[in-house]
Write a protein that holds these residues in place. Structure first.
Motif, PDB file in Angstrom:
ATOM      1  N   THR A   1       0.818  -1.343  -0.136  1.00 18.25           N
ATOM      2  CA  THR A   1       0.230   0.019  -0.024  1.00 18.25           C
ATOM      3  C   THR A   1       0.681   1.219  -0.035  1.00 18.25           C
ATOM      4  OG1 THR A   1      -1.726  -1.104   1.230  1.00 18.25           O
ATOM      5  CG2 THR A   1      -1.985   1.265   1.229  1.00 18.25           C
TER       6      THR A   1
ATOM      7  N   ASN B   1       0.565   4.066  -2.853  1.00 20.03           N
ATOM      8  CA  ASN B   1       0.417   5.355  -2.782  1.00 20.03           C
ATOM      9  C   ASN B   1       1.464   6.364  -2.837  1.00 20.03           C
ATOM     10  OD1 ASN B   1      -2.424   4.337  -2.384  1.00 20.03           O
ATOM     11  ND2 ASN B   1      -1.977   4.313  -0.263  1.00 20.03           N
TER      12      ASN B   1
ATOM     13  N   GLN C   1     -11.161  -8.436  -1.780  1.00 22.21           N
ATOM     14  CA  GLN C   1     -11.358  -6.890  -1.992  1.00 22.21           C
ATOM     15  C   GLN C   1     -12.617  -6.757  -2.697  1.00 22.21           C
ATOM     16  OE1 GLN C   1      -7.778  -4.722  -3.392  1.00 22.21           O
ATOM     17  NE2 GLN C   1      -6.666  -6.944  -3.433  1.00 22.21           N
TER      18      GLN C   1
ATOM     19  N   SER D   1      -9.810  -3.773   2.147  1.00 21.31           N
ATOM     20  CA  SER D   1      -8.907  -3.154   1.610  1.00 21.31           C
ATOM     21  C   SER D   1      -7.594  -4.116   1.289  1.00 21.31           C
ATOM     22  CB  SER D   1      -8.205  -1.826   2.614  1.00 21.31           C
ATOM     23  OG  SER D   1      -7.612  -2.559   3.722  1.00 21.31           O
ATOM     24  N   ILE D   2      -6.384  -3.430   0.544  1.00 24.27           N
ATOM     25  CA  ILE D   2      -5.490  -4.272   0.267  1.00 24.27           C
ATOM     26  C   ILE D   2      -4.784  -4.865   1.489  1.00 24.27           C
ATOM     27  CG2 ILE D   2      -3.224  -4.335  -0.954  1.00 24.27           C
ATOM     28  CD1 ILE D   2      -3.840  -2.007  -2.384  1.00 24.27           C
ATOM     29  N   THR D   3      -4.726  -4.049   2.551  1.00 24.37           N
ATOM     30  CA  THR D   3      -3.912  -4.412   3.792  1.00 24.37           C
ATOM     31  C   THR D   3      -4.822  -5.525   4.346  1.00 24.37           C
ATOM     32  OG1 THR D   3      -2.797  -2.445   4.023  1.00 24.37           O
ATOM     33  CG2 THR D   3      -3.221  -3.744   5.890  1.00 24.37           C
ATOM     34  N   GLU D   4      -5.928  -5.263   4.669  1.00 23.69           N
ATOM     35  CA  GLU D   4      -6.821  -6.118   5.346  1.00 23.69           C
ATOM     36  C   GLU D   4      -6.935  -7.336   4.289  1.00 23.69           C
ATOM     37  OE1 GLU D   4     -10.190  -2.991   6.936  1.00 23.69           O
ATOM     38  OE2 GLU D   4     -10.363  -3.796   5.034  1.00 23.69           O
TER      39      GLU D   4
END
Length: 595
Positions: A220, A224, A380, A386-389
């Motif tokens: 992430t 970002n 997702q 999210s990507i992290t989750e």
């Protein structure tokens, strides 16, 4: 765990068959069910603490090293190995999270699974010639070669300008990544007693318990921030730096053993052309090309139909099937009747414990990659993570299996056996976990049920991976450790390629068809964009008719994948039943200062 400098007395061996002694072939002790390499005097090469004169140069060098290095160097080596695994695991977790976005940037999200087929296949098949490199040239030489391949792959991924270049970069990357982990595994086998080896393998894999929390946030941060290219570029610098201490440790102790006169000197007296021909035979280059090309063509045929106007009837698909099959058959005949040195030592492979462990390895990876190929994207899109989750959920397997493998290592050391763990816990719980996901991995199902299934699969998977490695190593001597580990790893990589192939075939055959069926009429002009881009799928609000249609198409595709993954697991049960119930504490393989 204490480090020791002496080897307990070996048990009395049964006499060797005369022909096998003369030719120094691996033989099978029918009473113990253990394959042993015997020296010319008829004794097992581990019956004496001297360097094995009949072993290959790489094996002799590592035996000499363990005789000269100190306990401090051994401890330092294992600490360095842990750090290398930590960095590699962190980098691999980040790369897996970035892959869907890399393919999406080239409008090819549906190729997420396909990009891994060739890389997994080639990386797995290369371990057999790599085993020869380790045995003939030495462990550090193979390690440096694989490190170079890894760095090249990372640089190519950082600089890629199309999905084709990214797929090529994946070949170099996974060749190096798998090669490094394999070389270190061989080194651990060189420096650990058989009864402690499962625990040492688990120790080396324990960094995954930590890095599972790092890969997603790291991906992430790069997405970002500076972009995915810098994510790969940074590790192209970091990885060689953390590997240098282990390379230095190898080199210092090899030089020390050489100065002490422990490594027998060899003079080949070959010309350059004779050396080239010698290594062509040693590495069975013709056999390698036949099996690699054959499997690549055969497996790729499953992934191309959706990109051909004629689908499965396209001439290229038919050609890939025919020529791939013929090359695989040719490989079998070449190895049986032509090859001066076989690609796979039949005496070892045909031992029922080795063969059963290899089949188990392939089956586990077939099943795993069928249900895992689009799992991150499913979490997702369908579950709205999210990507992290999503990375936390997908990496439950890594953290759970690595944690549980430590317990398995302790249980094997305590009981001295491994079959009971695989048969009564590993296989049944794996089937349970994968089977339950058929129901739970669907839209509108609480994510907690998916997490529960992942925990089941993680604990059972950690058990089976350790047990299958112990099975192949428990039936042979030190001379053949690298080979049997390469064979087991080759089966797993081929199984992974088959799994990705099946996953890609199901996805490409089900997902676009169900999209066309479920999408609102006004979104039909966008179906190609929705099918090929994860970012487009995520752009529709949760709860909207289009997002619900996408979720339902995901659920249908996942259902077929999980049914296939569950059915395949039946083979796992049969492959474990045929193992011998070997007591690993009864055998010694390695020499010198070991764990």
């Amino acid at each position: 765990m204490r480090f020791r400098n002496r080897i307990p007395r070996f048990r009395t061996e049964t006499p060797a068959v005369v022909d096998d002694v003369r030719e120094n072939k691996p033989t099978v002790d029918k009473e113990a069910g253990v394959t042993k390499a015997r020296t010319s005097n008829g004794l097992n090469d581990s019956d004496t603490d001297a360097i094995s004169l009949d072993a290959q140069p790489g094996v002799q060098k590592v035996e000499a090293m363990t005789k000269t290095w100190s306990r401090g160097h051994l401890i330092t080596a294992y600490i360095t190995i842990w750090v290398i695994f930590f960095v590699d695991a962190m980098q691999q977790g980040m790369s897996s999270s970035l892959t869907p976005y890399v393919t999406t940037s080239f409008y090819a999200h549906s190729l997420t699974a396909t990009t891994g087929i060739m890389s997994g296949l080639i990386a797995g098949l290369f371990k057999l010639p790599l085993a020869k490199i380790l045995d003939i040239w030495g462990r550090p030489q193979g390690f440096v070669l694989m490190l170079t391949s890894l760095v090249i792959g990372l640089i190519m991924m950082a600089a890629c300008n199309g999905v084709e270049m990214y797929a090529a970069a994946q070949v170099f990357y996974w060749l190096g990544y798998n090669g490094i982990t394999y070389t270190i595994s061989v080194f651990i086998a060189d420096t650990s007693a058989l009864k402690n080896r499962a625990l040492m393998f688990a120790f080396a894999s324990s960094p995954y318990i930590i890095t599972v929390w790092v890969g997603g946030p790291l991906a992430t941060a790069f997405l970002n921030g500076p972009g995915f290219r810098w994510g790969f570029g940074a590790f192209a610098i970091i990885t060689p730096v953390v590997c240098l201490p282990l390379i230095a440790l190898f080199w210092i102790n090899y030089r020390k053993a050489e100065k002490a006169g422990l490594i027998p000197k060899r003079e080949s007296n070959r010309t350059f052309s004779q050396s080239v021909w010698y290594y062509v035979i040693e590495f069975d280059l013709c056999g390698l090309l036949l099996i690699t090309t054959g499997l690549a063509l055969f497996l790729l045929a499953f992934n191309l139909p959706t990109y051909q106007t004629e689908g499965w009837k396209a001439p290229i698909i038919i050609c890939f099937f025919i020529f791939g099959g013929l090359l695989i058959i040719s490989f079998a005949f070449f190895e049986k009747y032509v090859a001066p040195k076989t690609f796979i030592p039949y005496e070892l492979l045909m031992d029922r414990t080795v063969l059963g462990a290899c089949i188990l390895s392939a089956t586990l990876f077939v099943s795993f990659y069928i249900w895992d190929a689009f799992f991150g994207s499913f979490l997702q899109v369908v579950n709205g993570l999210s990507i992290t989750e999503a990375s936390y959920v997908t990496n439950i397997y890594s953290i759970g299996s690595c944690f549980w493998s430590l317990i398995v290592g302790v249980l094997i050391r305590w009981s001295g056996r491994f079959k009971w763990l695989a048969l009564y816990f590993g296989v049944p719980v794996t089937i349970l976990g994968v089977g339950l996901m058929i129901t739970f991995r669907q839209p509108d199902v609480n994510i907690g049920y998916i997490v529960m299934c992942q925990i089941f699969i993680a604990f059972s998977g950690g058990t089976l991976v350790i047990c299958e490695q112990m099975a192949v190593m428990a039936v042979t001597s030190h001379q053949y450790i690298a080979v049997v580990l390469a064979i087991e790893s080759m089966f797993s990589s081929v199984g992974g390629a088959v799994g990705l192939t099946v996953a890609s075939a199901i996805w490409n055959g089900v997902f676009p068809v169900r999209l066309a069926e479920y999408l609102p009429a006004e979104e039909m002009p966008n179906i190609a964009d929705i099918y090929s881009k994860l970012t487009t799928q995520l752009s529709y609000p949760i709860g909207s008719p289009t997002r619900d249609a996408i979720n339902q198409a995901y659920g249908d595709a996942q259902k077929y994948m999980l049914i296939a993954a569950t059915v395949v697991q039946v083979i796992s049960l049969a492959s474990v039943i045929v193992w011998r119930d070997i007591k690993v504490s009864d055998f010694k393989q390695v020499k010198g200062v070991v764990v």
